[in-house]
Every structure is written in C-alpha cells, then in structure tokens.
Design a protein around this motif. Structure first.
Motif, PDB file in Angstrom:
ATOM      1  N   THR A 294       0.815  -1.135  -0.050  1.00  6.78           N
ATOM      2  CA  THR A 294      -0.044   0.226  -0.134  1.00  6.78           C
ATOM      3  C   THR A 294       0.920   1.196   0.056  1.00  6.78           C
ATOM      4  O   THR A 294       1.789   1.294   0.923  1.00  6.78           O
ATOM      5  CB  THR A 294      -0.876  -0.048   1.237  1.00  6.78           C
ATOM      6  N   LEU A 295       0.391   2.120  -0.884  1.00  9.70           N
ATOM      7  CA  LEU A 295       1.329   3.434  -0.984  1.00  9.70           C
ATOM      8  C   LEU A 295       1.381   3.923   0.259  1.00  9.70           C
ATOM      9  O   LEU A 295       0.460   4.457   0.990  1.00  9.70           O
ATOM     10  CB  LEU A 295       0.825   4.248  -2.004  1.00  9.70           C
ATOM     11  N   GLY A 296       2.670   4.403   0.638  1.00 10.48           N
ATOM     12  CA  GLY A 296       2.960   5.055   2.082  1.00 10.48           C
ATOM     13  C   GLY A 296       2.992   3.998   3.227  1.00 10.48           C
ATOM     14  O   GLY A 296       3.726   4.618   4.162  1.00 10.48           O
ATOM     15  N   SER A 297       2.814   2.644   3.069  1.00  7.28           N
ATOM     16  CA  SER A 297       3.063   1.833   4.035  1.00  7.28           C
ATOM     17  C   SER A 297       4.691   1.645   4.229  1.00  7.28           C
ATOM     18  O   SER A 297       5.312   1.518   3.332  1.00  7.28           O
ATOM     19  CB  SER A 297       2.246   0.789   3.851  1.00  7.28           C
ATOM     20  N   ALA A 298       5.029   1.368   5.493  1.00  3.05           N
ATOM     21  CA  ALA A 298       6.402   1.094   5.892  1.00  3.05           C
ATOM     22  C   ALA A 298       6.548  -0.528   5.691  1.00  3.05           C
ATOM     23  O   ALA A 298       7.914  -0.835   5.554  1.00  3.05           O
ATOM     24  CB  ALA A 298       6.736   1.319   7.177  1.00  3.05           C
ATOM     25  N   THR A 299       5.663  -1.296   5.441  1.00  7.67           N
ATOM     26  CA  THR A 299       5.862  -2.833   5.208  1.00  7.67           C
ATOM     27  C   THR A 299       5.165  -3.063   3.874  1.00  7.67           C
ATOM     28  O   THR A 299       4.297  -2.464   3.462  1.00  7.67           O
ATOM     29  CB  THR A 299       5.322  -3.171   6.500  1.00  7.67           C
ATOM     30  N   ALA A 300       5.605  -4.345   3.481  1.00  6.40           N
ATOM     31  CA  ALA A 300       5.119  -4.820   2.238  1.00  6.40           C
ATOM     32  C   ALA A 300       5.330  -6.269   2.398  1.00  6.40           C
ATOM     33  O   ALA A 300       6.290  -6.928   3.076  1.00  6.40           O
ATOM     34  CB  ALA A 300       5.925  -4.385   1.052  1.00  6.40           C
ATOM     35  N   THR A 301       4.247  -7.051   1.482  1.00  9.39           N
ATOM     36  CA  THR A 301       4.320  -8.467   1.621  1.00  9.39           C
ATOM     37  C   THR A 301       4.741  -8.730   0.287  1.00  9.39           C
ATOM     38  O   THR A 301       4.025  -8.542  -0.814  1.00  9.39           O
ATOM     39  CB  THR A 301       2.721  -9.019   2.054  1.00  9.39           C
ATOM     40  N   VAL A 302       5.442  -9.984   0.349  1.00 10.26           N
ATOM     41  CA  VAL A 302       6.116 -10.461  -1.120  1.00 10.26           C
ATOM     42  C   VAL A 302       4.946 -11.479  -1.418  1.00 10.26           C
ATOM     43  O   VAL A 302       4.383 -12.447  -0.765  1.00 10.26           O
ATOM     44  CB  VAL A 302       7.317 -11.189  -0.982  1.00 10.26           C
ATOM     45  N   VAL A 303       4.265 -11.146  -2.835  1.00 13.08           N
ATOM     46  CA  VAL A 303       3.172 -12.167  -3.029  1.00 13.08           C
ATOM     47  C   VAL A 303       3.817 -12.643  -4.624  1.00 13.08           C
ATOM     48  O   VAL A 303       2.816 -13.310  -5.343  1.00 13.08           O
ATOM     49  CB  VAL A 303       2.063 -11.251  -3.473  1.00 13.08           C
ATOM     50  N   GLY A 304       4.848 -12.531  -5.081  1.00 13.18           N
ATOM     51  CA  GLY A 304       5.368 -13.180  -6.230  1.00 13.18           C
ATOM     52  C   GLY A 304       4.622 -12.527  -7.671  1.00 13.18           C
ATOM     53  O   GLY A 304       4.750 -11.608  -7.649  1.00 13.18           O
ATOM     54  N   LEU A 305       4.217 -13.421  -8.289  1.00 18.68           N
ATOM     55  CA  LEU A 305       3.364 -13.185  -9.245  1.00 18.68           C
ATOM     56  C   LEU A 305       1.835 -12.990  -9.184  1.00 18.68           C
ATOM     57  O   LEU A 305       0.898 -12.821  -9.919  1.00 18.68           O
ATOM     58  CB  LEU A 305       3.281 -14.208 -10.244  1.00 18.68           C
ATOM     59  N   GLY A 306       1.518 -12.616  -7.847  1.00 15.83           N
ATOM     60  CA  GLY A 306       0.136 -12.539  -7.450  1.00 15.83           C
ATOM     61  C   GLY A 306      -0.481 -11.231  -8.105  1.00 15.83           C
ATOM     62  O   GLY A 306      -1.803 -11.447  -8.420  1.00 15.83           O
ATOM     63  N   ASN A 307       0.112 -10.200  -8.269  1.00  9.68           N
ATOM     64  CA  ASN A 307      -0.273  -8.992  -8.661  1.00  9.68           C
ATOM     65  C   ASN A 307      -0.685  -9.221 -10.189  1.00  9.68           C
ATOM     66  O   ASN A 307      -1.501  -8.788 -10.998  1.00  9.68           O
ATOM     67  CB  ASN A 307       0.577  -7.924  -8.728  1.00  9.68           C
ATOM     68  N   TYR A 308       0.165  -9.877 -10.878  1.00 11.61           N
ATOM     69  CA  TYR A 308      -0.133 -10.334 -12.567  1.00 11.61           C
ATOM     70  C   TYR A 308      -1.382 -11.253 -12.473  1.00 11.61           C
ATOM     71  O   TYR A 308      -2.048 -10.852 -13.426  1.00 11.61           O
ATOM     72  CB  TYR A 308       1.271 -11.096 -13.066  1.00 11.61           C
ATOM     73  N   VAL A 309      -1.341 -12.332 -11.716  1.00 10.43           N
ATOM     74  CA  VAL A 309      -2.680 -13.001 -11.748  1.00 10.43           C
ATOM     75  C   VAL A 309      -3.631 -12.084 -11.365  1.00 10.43           C
ATOM     76  O   VAL A 309      -4.959 -12.519 -12.180  1.00 10.43           O
ATOM     77  CB  VAL A 309      -2.471 -14.282 -10.674  1.00 10.43           C
ATOM     78  N   THR A 310      -3.851 -11.240 -10.546  1.00 13.16           N
ATOM     79  CA  THR A 310      -5.018 -10.400 -10.221  1.00 13.16           C
ATOM     80  C   THR A 310      -5.316  -9.644 -11.357  1.00 13.16           C
ATOM     81  O   THR A 310      -6.526  -9.312 -11.535  1.00 13.16           O
ATOM     82  CB  THR A 310      -4.728  -9.548  -8.967  1.00 13.16           C
ATOM     83  N   PHE A 311      -4.396  -9.125 -11.955  1.00 12.53           N
ATOM     84  CA  PHE A 311      -4.707  -8.115 -13.263  1.00 12.53           C
ATOM     85  C   PHE A 311      -5.390  -9.009 -14.571  1.00 12.53           C
ATOM     86  O   PHE A 311      -6.524  -8.548 -15.046  1.00 12.53           O
ATOM     87  CB  PHE A 311      -3.359  -7.558 -13.770  1.00 12.53           C
ATOM     88  N   PHE A 312      -4.578 -10.274 -14.584  1.00 13.07           N
ATOM     89  CA  PHE A 312      -5.295 -10.915 -15.965  1.00 13.07           C
ATOM     90  C   PHE A 312      -6.416 -11.817 -15.432  1.00 13.07           C
ATOM     91  O   PHE A 312      -7.205 -12.392 -16.549  1.00 13.07           O
ATOM     92  CB  PHE A 312      -4.171 -11.985 -16.346  1.00 13.07           C
TER      93      PHE A 312
END
Length: 316
Positions: free
Chosen positions: A67-85
């Motif tokens: 999330t933009l502005g957040s100090a932490t992030a979670t590694v999801v691999g290709l999850g964002n690409y799966v969500t997009f397609f």
C-alpha cells in the motif's frame, strides 16, 4: 647433459618471414578508448540510474502487496499479475488501450500525410502554414488539455455555444465514457498531426523528381503517382512514424489526466497504472505490475515491427 635443440636454417628463415603480429592495445588505441569512455560514460551512468535501475526496481515492486505510504510490504510473487489477468476490468483496460492507440496512430498518420501533400505545394503562405500545423506538437499537453476541455465543456464550452446557436444540445463529452474517448482521441490526433505532417513533408520533398516527372509523362495521374511511386518510396518514413507514434500513444498520459481525471472510458494501461497508485486505491504493487505489462507490450510491439514490418520497407 641435456642436448640443446636447434632449428634448421630453412625453419629459421620461414619463421623470420612470418609477419609480426602487432599489438592492438597501442598508445593511440588506448587514447581513443579513454576519449570514448570520457564521452560515453556520463550518458551510460545517467541511463543506468534513471532508466534501467527504476525499471529493475519497478519489476521488484510488482512482486509486492504494498500500500502506497506503508512502511511494510508482503511478497506475493506473481500474485499481482494473476490479479490483473483474472480481473474482468482488465479486459476493458486492454480494449480501451487498443482502441485509443489504433485511432490516434491511424488518424495522426493518415491526416498527417494528407496535410503534408497540401503543404508540399509552392503557394504563398505555406511557410506560415507549416509552422502553424507543427505548433501544437511542441505545446504542453497540460495546456492543450485545458484549452480543449473548455471547448468541449457541455455548459460553458465554445462548442456548446456554437451548437446552441443552431438549436442543438451539446453532447455530454465529459460525463459519457464513449464520448470521452472520442474527445481525447480528437485532441490527441490534433496535437500530433503536425509532427506526422512535417516528417511526411520531409519525405515528400526527398522523392526523386525525375521518376515522378517520367511517370507524369507516361500519363499517370496524381493519385496514381502517389499510390504506385510515392507511398512505396515513403515506406521508411511511414515505418519511422509508425514506431514513434505507436510508442507515444501507448504512453499517453497528460491529456487523458487533464480531460478525464476519473478515467471513466479512457483508462488506458498507462492511466490505469497511475489511478491504481495515486487515484485513491494506493495499490503501489499492483500499479507496478500494470506498468510492467505495458513495458512488455511496448517491447513486443517494437520487436515485431523491427522483425517483420521492416521487411516491407524500401530503402532504395
């Protein structure tokens, strides 16, 4: 006692007759190399820092649920690409991108060629006309968008005033998604028309006059000369414009952002990437994945053009 090996006289003569291999790393070569390094290294560093390093970082960010502005992030691999397609809305984004690109590229090149044919005549005022046609291309996209937004405004716009004068109601250009797409296509073609016209004009003026005159003596009309001689000889110019305008249209942003801030009906891949990160969703990782998809499309389109379309180009 170890015997010493000696060469026979013919062998010594043969060895002496062989040309001596000169060292490639001479003083002049070394000097030329350092001159090249001094001139090219700053540019290479700038390209690496401002092009390739952000590209690598963006690919990395696309593998995060961030999330933009957040100090932490979670590694999801290709999850964002799966969500997009798998997102049904992504098909609409791709459709809008294709429609906008084909309309703007085709419109700019066709109208630019017609404009170049009109400007290629020796009549008074052509110099001023060429400058006037090219001027919109060098203007700021933000300024162009604001001016045309005033023209298309359904209440206070200049176009609505003209339509009311003849008894017609103004279309809702901004509120209707389909009309919004037509609106931004018209503005983008108008802005880039001068660029295509000037490039085509340079190509027309470089055509061999003797070939055109010979075809005219043979009875070929203007349209026939253009179709059979002009267009084939203009294929390098057309190929250049096809690449540059296609890449420009796929990366269009400023006019879309100014004229349709919400992106309803005009959310191309570039605009969708912006909206996901800064349009209220704050999905920085997903936005990075959308931009990577756009980068891959740009790369594939460029490779296909260089590999297949260039074969139809006549350079002589």
């Amino acid at each position: 006692m170890t015997p010493q090996l000696t060469q026979s006289r013919p062998a010594q003569q043969a060895a002496a007759s062989l040309p001596q291999r000169r060292s490639r790393w001479t003083g002049r070569t070394r000097r030329d190399f350092f001159v090249f390094l001094a001139l090219a290294l700053p540019n290479l560093i700038l390209i690496a820092v401002f092009t390739y390093w952000p590209l690598i970082n963006n690919i990395y960010y696309s593998t995060l649920d961030w999330t933009l502005g957040s100090a932490t992030a979670t590694v999801v691999g290709l999850g964002n690409y799966v969500t997009f397609f798998t997102d049904p809305g992504s098909a609409d984004v791709l459709r809008v991108t294709l429609l906008f690109t084909v309309a703007t590229v085709g419109g700019s090149m066709v109208l630019g060629l017609l404009m170049a044919l009109a400007l290629n005549r020796k009549i008074p005022g052509t110099t001023f006309a060429r400058s006037a046609v090219f001027a919109p291309y060098v203007l700021s996209g933000v300024g162009v968008g604001l001016v045309w937004l005033f023209i298309f405004d359904p209440v206070y716009g200049a176009l609505s005033w003209v339509l009311r004068g003849i008894g017609l109601a103004s279309p809702q250009w901004i509120n209707d998604p389909q009309l919004a797409m037509v609106m931004v296509i018209v503005v983008y073609v108008w802005k880039n028309l001068g660029y295509c016209a000037v490039v085509y004009l340079a190509g027309l003026q470089s055509l061999p006059k003797d070939v055109l005159e010979a075809s005219a003596l043979d009875g070929a009309g203007a349209a026939r000369r253009l179709w059979s001689i002009g267009l084939p000889l203009l294929s390098p110019t057309t190929f250049f414009l096809l690449i540059t305008t296609l890449l420009s249209s796929l990366q269009a942003f400023d006019i879309l952002k100014i004229m349709t801030p919400s992106g309803r009906g005009t959310n191309t891949l570039m605009f969708e990437s912006y909206l996901q990160a800064f349009g209220g969703y704050n999905r920085a990782g997903y936005s990075a994945a959308v931009s990577v998809v756009l980068f891959v499309i740009l790369l594939v389109v460029t490779v296909v053009q260089m590999r297949f379309v260039e074969k139809k180009v006549h350079y002589s």
